[in-house]
Design a protein around this motif. Structure first.
Motif, PDB file in Angstrom:
ATOM      1  N   ALA A 112      43.980  53.967  43.973  1.00 13.83           N
ATOM      2  CA  ALA A 112      43.073  54.546  42.987  1.00 13.83           C
ATOM      3  C   ALA A 112      43.341  53.947  41.616  1.00 13.83           C
ATOM      4  O   ALA A 112      42.420  53.572  40.888  1.00 13.83           O
ATOM      5  N   LEU A 113      44.621  53.818  41.294  1.00 14.16           N
ATOM      6  CA  LEU A 113      44.987  53.266  39.996  1.00 14.16           C
ATOM      7  C   LEU A 113      44.562  51.809  39.893  1.00 14.16           C
ATOM      8  O   LEU A 113      44.065  51.351  38.850  1.00 14.16           O
ATOM      9  N   ALA A 114      44.740  51.071  40.993  1.00 14.62           N
ATOM     10  CA  ALA A 114      44.350  49.661  40.982  1.00 14.62           C
ATOM     11  C   ALA A 114      42.857  49.532  40.753  1.00 14.62           C
ATOM     12  O   ALA A 114      42.402  48.713  39.933  1.00 14.62           O
ATOM     13  N   VAL A 115      42.081  50.346  41.440  1.00 10.56           N
ATOM     14  CA  VAL A 115      40.624  50.273  41.247  1.00 10.56           C
ATOM     15  C   VAL A 115      40.279  50.632  39.805  1.00 10.56           C
ATOM     16  O   VAL A 115      39.477  49.957  39.148  1.00 10.56           O
ATOM     17  N   ALA A 116      40.922  51.669  39.293  1.00  6.18           N
ATOM     18  CA  ALA A 116      40.635  52.098  37.928  1.00  6.18           C
ATOM     19  C   ALA A 116      41.017  51.010  36.932  1.00  6.18           C
ATOM     20  O   ALA A 116      40.252  50.687  36.013  1.00  6.18           O
ATOM     21  N   LEU A 117      42.190  50.409  37.112  1.00  4.03           N
ATOM     22  CA  LEU A 117      42.621  49.348  36.200  1.00  4.03           C
ATOM     23  C   LEU A 117      41.685  48.158  36.289  1.00  4.03           C
ATOM     24  O   LEU A 117      41.301  47.568  35.274  1.00  4.03           O
ATOM     25  N   ALA A 118      41.326  47.819  37.526  1.00  6.29           N
ATOM     26  CA  ALA A 118      40.445  46.664  37.704  1.00  6.29           C
ATOM     27  C   ALA A 118      39.127  46.886  36.980  1.00  6.29           C
ATOM     28  O   ALA A 118      38.633  45.996  36.284  1.00  6.29           O
ATOM     29  N   THR A 119      38.576  48.088  37.095  1.00  7.80           N
ATOM     30  CA  THR A 119      37.258  48.294  36.473  1.00  7.80           C
ATOM     31  C   THR A 119      37.360  48.444  34.964  1.00  7.80           C
ATOM     32  O   THR A 119      36.489  47.953  34.251  1.00  7.80           O
ATOM     33  N   THR A 120      38.406  49.109  34.475  1.00  6.52           N
ATOM     34  CA  THR A 120      38.431  49.315  33.027  1.00  6.52           C
ATOM     35  C   THR A 120      39.070  48.152  32.275  1.00  6.52           C
ATOM     36  O   THR A 120      38.689  47.871  31.147  1.00  6.52           O
ATOM     37  N   GLU A 121      40.047  47.477  32.892  1.00 10.21           N
ATOM     38  CA  GLU A 121      40.784  46.484  32.118  1.00 10.21           C
ATOM     39  C   GLU A 121      40.446  45.044  32.491  1.00 10.21           C
ATOM     40  O   GLU A 121      40.571  44.156  31.673  1.00 10.21           O
ATOM     41  N   ILE A 122      40.078  44.793  33.730  1.00 10.94           N
ATOM     42  CA  ILE A 122      39.974  43.395  34.163  1.00 10.94           C
ATOM     43  C   ILE A 122      38.535  42.963  34.403  1.00 10.94           C
ATOM     44  O   ILE A 122      38.056  42.011  33.794  1.00 10.94           O
ATOM     45  N   LEU A 123      37.829  43.700  35.260  1.00 10.99           N
ATOM     46  CA  LEU A 123      36.484  43.254  35.627  1.00 10.99           C
ATOM     47  C   LEU A 123      35.504  43.484  34.479  1.00 10.99           C
ATOM     48  O   LEU A 123      35.742  44.322  33.609  1.00 10.99           O
ATOM     49  N   PRO A 124      34.390  42.728  34.477  1.00 10.77           N
ATOM     50  CA  PRO A 124      33.362  42.957  33.447  1.00 10.77           C
ATOM     51  C   PRO A 124      32.793  44.371  33.568  1.00 10.77           C
ATOM     52  O   PRO A 124      32.874  45.007  34.619  1.00 10.77           O
TER      53      PRO A 124
END
Lengths: 292, 298, 294, 251
Positions: free
Chosen positions: B98-110
């Motif tokens: 869950a954290l990985a998905v959240a980080l990916a969407t808020t910090e990494i992905l457009p």
């Protein structure tokens, strides 16, 4: 301007609702009858409602599940009109059976089922008992393949389990095993698990699981009516001693030929009328005349 | 002078509106408080009956390992242990993802990625637990059977299904927690030459820790209370588990299985309500502990 | 320096691959459900009514009931949760009472839904004489959704910048006005997200409804728009089986030969329904935000 | 001082929880003049400013007397909304509402139930002219206020405050988020406004204080150190602490 618009809309809505309430109030009075209880019996009782409504358009019957325990508790407490159960009220502690009237609406066969890939088709009563008490743990001990036995029992307190324990285990206590409440779930688990064995109500039997013969006898309707297949139980609908006329009318309809001949057959239950034996709450069998 | 004191005192449409607002929000709160307290009171009342009627003792209930309510054996320890274990396992499995998905969407992905993600998450939340149970039965149980041997029913499978069920809720809440971190902090950190990982690790995660913990609590709370799906795959046998592959039963699954088959106000039924009370108390303690932990460090 | 960059790259890859794994699991799940369910979905399945023992039954009543129950529940739950959240975030002072209340609400979220269902049965259905009805179901589901919803609303309100509130207060607006006119529109997306998540739970809930809204449907008249008429499809006091309850029932005690097909088809329909509902809710939310701030 | 003061502060002390931030301040703000409050961060000047229209309600405890037209505004029977309608406030950062420019300006009036279209139109034009924004936005009144530049947004906020016709305008570091050009425009606007309004401004920018204010009050650690006409205070401070602050020496 916007406010005015909403005011008009609100007034119109209230007026419409008021009119509706007044109109609904004016229509003929409807009597409600609520049935709570055995989930296994629910489809049958529910199916009888449309036919009943044709004869008694002013009686609305609601059929709900909740389990046999709930059904008996609630009808005894006077919260609902009808309580359906797959056990005798006398067999449940905490229920004053003398306050209730029993109406038997159908007979349900109980059939042991195994995973279809297993290849076992017949067990003796003793073998079945040994499996459920844990004395036998591998299918090869009862003539099957070398496969561990996974016992799936029914929920403790359920009518099916009570009947099974009385008729098969004869007083011995079963091993602690997986317990499932419903026929459908049991069927799915048995169908998906190699070496699994359990038992379900006959109406729920289908091709996903393999039915076992007991001492060479198959679980057919004909065998149940004569008690050659001894694993069966009654489906009851209980009312209080002073039941409302509406509730009594519905119970009478459930026991009428319209339901017993057609719906009960269609649901793969056995009609009460066709039984040549009768069993009481203490498991005493008496032969009755007639039958088919 | 008189004039001014009149102009500045006394009620106005504004003050009436304010009083009105206060009144209505307080009313809502009172309604909610009444609901919550009545449920808690209701459970306390029903759950303590077993002990008050003398049918069971508290110590035998909490420490006993034999659960057979039909024969006056009310040992709830196996279910308490199983519930705790399965919930923790599901939470620990779900949190990193869950954290990985959240980080990916808020910090990494457009930014656009969230648009696809959100409806997806909401979909998963809405799938009925029976369906999760069926998926567990047809996919996870055979998988575990291959992996661990045995029947395939057991703790691990139960935790697996719960993990599937709580991940969406946790992801959604973790995203909210990360989005609440002010962008200035990220920029300030980047401005100091920190890499993205350093910013995440040293600025974003510590700031959002409270929210992430809340996500964990809510996710695990849902896992704790889930019944229908777990019941189908955990083996639903009220015995003390002795391994990841062993059959067991959670508080909720025993509760759900037994509730319909017992008569109200009998010891069998009271014991089930006591299980519900235990559930309430445990989640209360759990919440309290998490609060304390997050306060001490935050 | 090199090490730090390597670390950064590794961490990014790890996060992305974990996220991809999660997406794969979730996508696989939805794909599996759709693939196994959609072949059973037909026009007749969508518009027909349930059969007791024969195959070929439809799910129209259940589909409508699910929708109606979601609407009814949100109608009760959202205002309640929102007002409470406004009180908690705008008015309440931090203290033992508010902390205790918050804790109590959060503890509520871990109660199994069957307990809520039984509470609803004993209180709403029996005590308040609502019978098995949509209304009783909606109230049970309100309890079930209050924790998440209150939390979501409160978070959404708190994320509105303090400055906006001050600007309103500085103009001599009462706090209540500031909240409804300025804060609420700005917080609406967050509130809608919470409401949509709750709607998802309502669509998917079965255990709490078995004892409240019931698990059977009476024959209703879709031409009768009078919500007080006993057979009207809009009557909130009629018992109603939702799609999730239907799936549960078919799987546990279904006597129809095509139970597996009905179950997987209904699940697929449910997924698509939730998708449509969520998109519509978001669209509606945008309109509402525009309307509120005027 | 020829006129009576617009608002008077007498022995005011402010505390957050139990931590005092402002203590024993007495001050009379002259009417139709610009008064600047200066001092280091944490000196209590913003806190005092926020007390003047009771923005600290529920946040801090205020003791002492703040008198506006002979009325103690903290008295229990005083209606806080009426006070704020008479004493408007503009904040550090521009705070346009997510509405059109027109709707932003008349926001306060609308809430008070003013419906007369021609009056509203007239107020919009007047207020925007007073805030020196009219020429720039008169053709885009229907456009979103959030599309304006930072300086324009801040002048819009001033216009919004003016539209409710207050007597006093409080400004809390109104130019701290703006570029020098926008700052100049705001300062020019304020100088124009003092004809009709009493203006009290908190600023960190001492040049700004000396450029636009008539009176200046210097605060240090929650206490009023010196209050005088701006020219006097800047050229010839009476207190050594003021002199130190002005010349950049601290401690």
């Amino acid at each position: 301007m916007r406010n005015k618009f909403f005011l008009v809309l609100g007034v119109a809505l209230v007026a419409l609702l008021g009119l509706g309430a007044w109109q609904a109030h004016g229509t003929t009075k409807v009597t409600k009858v609520t049935n709570v209880g055995s989930t296994a019996l629910q489809p049958l009782v529910e199916a009888a409602v449309p036919g009943f409504l044709k004869h008694h358009p002013s009686i609305h019957v609601t059929v709900q599940g909740g389990g046999s325990g709930t059904g008996l508790s609630q009808v005894a407490a006077g919260a609902v009109d009808l309580g359906s159960a797959d056990v005798f009220a006398e067999q449940k502690a905490g229920i004053d059976a003398s306050k209730l009237t029993d109406h038997i609406v159908a007979v349900s066969g109980i059939v042991p089922v195994v995973n279809p890939k297993l290849g076992v088709t017949n067990l003796t009563s003793k073998q079945l008992r040994q499996i459920f008490t844990g004395e036998v743990t591998n299918w090869k001990q009862v003539g099957g393949p070398d496969e561990a036995i996974t016992v799936i029992n029914r929920a403790s307190g359920s009518g099916t389990r009570l009947a099974f324990e009385q008729l098969v285990l004869k007083g011995q206590s079963p091993i602690k095993a997986q317990e499932q409440d419903s026929n459908g779930t049991v069927k799915q688990i048995v169908a998906n698990t190699p070496g699994a064995i359990s038992y379900i109500a006959l109406p729920y039997l289908d091709k996903t699981v393999a039915a076992l013969k007991l001492n060479g006898v198959a679980a057919t309707k004909a065998n149940i009516t004569t008690n050659r297949w001894p694993l069966w139980s009654y489906e009851h609908v209980y009312t209080r001693k002073q039941a409302s006329p509406a509730a009594r009318a519905f119970v009478a309809y459930l026991q009428s030929p319209a339901v017993q001949r057609h719906l009960v057959e269609a649901a793969h239950y056995v009609s009460v009328d066709s039984m040549t034996v009768r069993r009481d709450a203490n498991n005493q069998l008496t032969r009755v005349k007639g039958g088919e | 002078m008189k004039n001014w004191s009149n102009r500045l005192t006394g009620p106005s449409p504004e003050s009436r509106c304010e009083a009105h607002g206060r009144w209505i929000t307080r009313l809502a709160l009172v309604v909610i408080a009444a609901l919550v307290l009545s449920i808690i009171g209701f459970l306390l009342c029903r759950g303590s009956r077993l002990f008050l009627t003398g049918e069971g003792t508290l110590s035998a209930f909490l420490l006993g390992t034999n659960w057979d309510p039909g024969h006056q054996a009310f040992g709830a320890a196996p279910m308490i242990v199983t519930s705790l274990f399965v919930t923790l396992l599901a939470g620990l499995l779900a949190l990193p993802l869950a954290l990985a998905v959240a980080l990916a969407t808020t910090e990494i992905l457009p930014r656009g990625a969230k648009r696809f993600l959100q409806p997806g998450i909401e979909l998963l939340v809405g799938i009925p637990s029976v369906v999760y149970g069926l998926v567990g039965l047809t996919i996870l149980v055979p998988l575990t059977r291959k992996l661990l041997g045995g029947t395939g029913f057991g703790l691990l499978t139960g935790a697996g299904v719960l993990f599937l069920m709580v991940m969406p809720t946790m992801t959604s809440m973790a995203i909210d927690a990360l989005e609440a971190v002010p962008n200035q902090l990220r920029r300030a950190s980047a401005g100091l030459g920190a890499t993205r990982w350093q910013t995440i690790h040293r600025v974003v995660l510590p700031t959002a820790r409270g929210g992430i913990l809340t996500a964990l609590i809510f996710g695990m709370a849902r896992a704790f209370g889930e019944a229908l799906a777990v019941q189908m795959v955990i083996g639903n046998a009220a015995v003390m588990p002795h391994g990841l592959g062993s059959s067991a039963a959670t508080l909720t699954s025993v509760l759900t299985t037994g509730m319909g088959n017992t008569i109200m106000n009998t010891p069998e039924n009271d014991a089930l309500w006591s299980l519900a009370l235990v559930l309430l108390l445990m989640s209360f303690l759990f919440n309290l502990a998490t609060r304390l932990v997050s306060r001490k460090k935050g | 320096m090199k090490k730090i960059e390597l670390q950064n790259r590794l961490a990014t890859i790890l996060i992305l691959s974990l996220a991809a794994l999660a997406a794969l699991i979730a996508g696989g799940l939805v794909g599996y459900l759709l693939a196994s369910g959609l072949p059973h979905v037909s026009w007749q399945f969508l518009t027909g009514s349930t059969k007791s023992f024969a195959s070929g039954g439809g799910i129209f009543d259940q589909l409508f009931n699910s929708f109606y129950l979601v609407v009814l529940t949100l109608l009760v739950a959202v205002p309640l949760a929102l007002l409470a959240a406004i009180y908690l975030s705008e008015y309440a002072k931090q203290g033992p009472v508010t902390t205790g209340l918050r804790l109590a609400i959060e503890v509520l979220s871990s109660l199994p839904s069957i307990v809520i269902g039984l509470f609803g049965y004993l209180i709403f259905v029996l005590q308040w004489r609502l019978d098995f009805s949509l209304l009783a179901g909606a109230m049970a589901l309100t309890i079930l959704n209050l924790p998440l919803l209150t939390r979501a609303c409160e978070d959404a309100l708190r994320q509105v910048p303090q400055l906006q509130r001050q600007a309103g207060l500085g103009l001599g607006m009462p706090k209540w006005r500031v909240t409804t006119k300025l804060v609420l529109p700005a917080a609406l997306p967050g509130i809608i997200t919470g409401a949509v998540l709750s709607a998802g739970r309502i669509f998917g809930e079965a255990a709490a409804l078995i004892y409240t809204a019931g698990q059977s449907t009476i024959a209703v008249d879709y031409a009768n728009w009078n919500p007080f008429a006993p057979t009207s499809f809009l009557n909130p006091l009629r018992p109603a089986e939702t799609l999730a309850v239907h799936i549960w029932k078919v799987n546990t005690e279904g006597l129809v030969p095509d139970a597996a097909a009905v179950s997987s088809g209904a699940a697929a329909v449910l997924i698509i329904t939730i998708l449509i509902f969520n998109l519509a809710a978001r669209g509606l939310g945008k309109l509402l935000a525009r309307w509120l701030s005027r | 001082m020829t006129q009576s003061p617009a608002i008077t502060v007498n022995q005011v002390a402010v505390a957050y929880d139990s931590k005092p931030v402002v203590s024993d301040v007495s001050l009379a703000f002259p009417a139709k003049q610009i008064t600047a409050l200066i001092g280091a961060s944490g000196s209590g000047k913003s806190t005092l400013l926020r007390c003047l229209n009771r923005m600290n309600d529920g946040v801090a405890t205020v003791s002492g007397e703040i008198t506006f037209h002979g009325v103690n505004i903290n008295a229990p029977q005083v209606n806080v909304y009426r006070v704020r309608q008479q004493i408007g406030m503009v904040f550090q950062q521009p705070t346009p509402f997510p509405l059109s420019i027109y709707e932003n300006v008349i926001y306060g009036l609308r809430l008070r139930g003013v419906k007369d279209r021609s009056l509203l139109d007239q107020r919009v034009e007047e207020s925007l002219k007073q805030a020196a924004l009219w020429e720039e936005v008169k053709d885009l009144l229907k456009a979103s206020a959030q599309a304006l530049s930072g300086g324009q947004q801040q002048r819009l906020c001033i216009a919004r405050t003016l539209a409710t016709r207050p007597e006093i305008i409080l400004l809390d570091e109104p130019t701290s988020a703006l570029d020098p050009l926008s700052t100049n425009q705001i300062e020019a606007t304020l100088s124009q406004l003092k004809k009709d309004y009493t203006i009290i401004i908190v600023t960190h920018n001492m040049q700004q204080a000396s450029r636009i204010s008539d009176w200046t009050a210097y605060f240090e650690q929650g206490k009023l150190v010196e209050f005088n006409q701006t020219a006097q205070l800047f050229i010839n401070p009476k207190e050594e602490r003021t002199a130190n602050y002005l010349s950049g020496k601290f401690g």
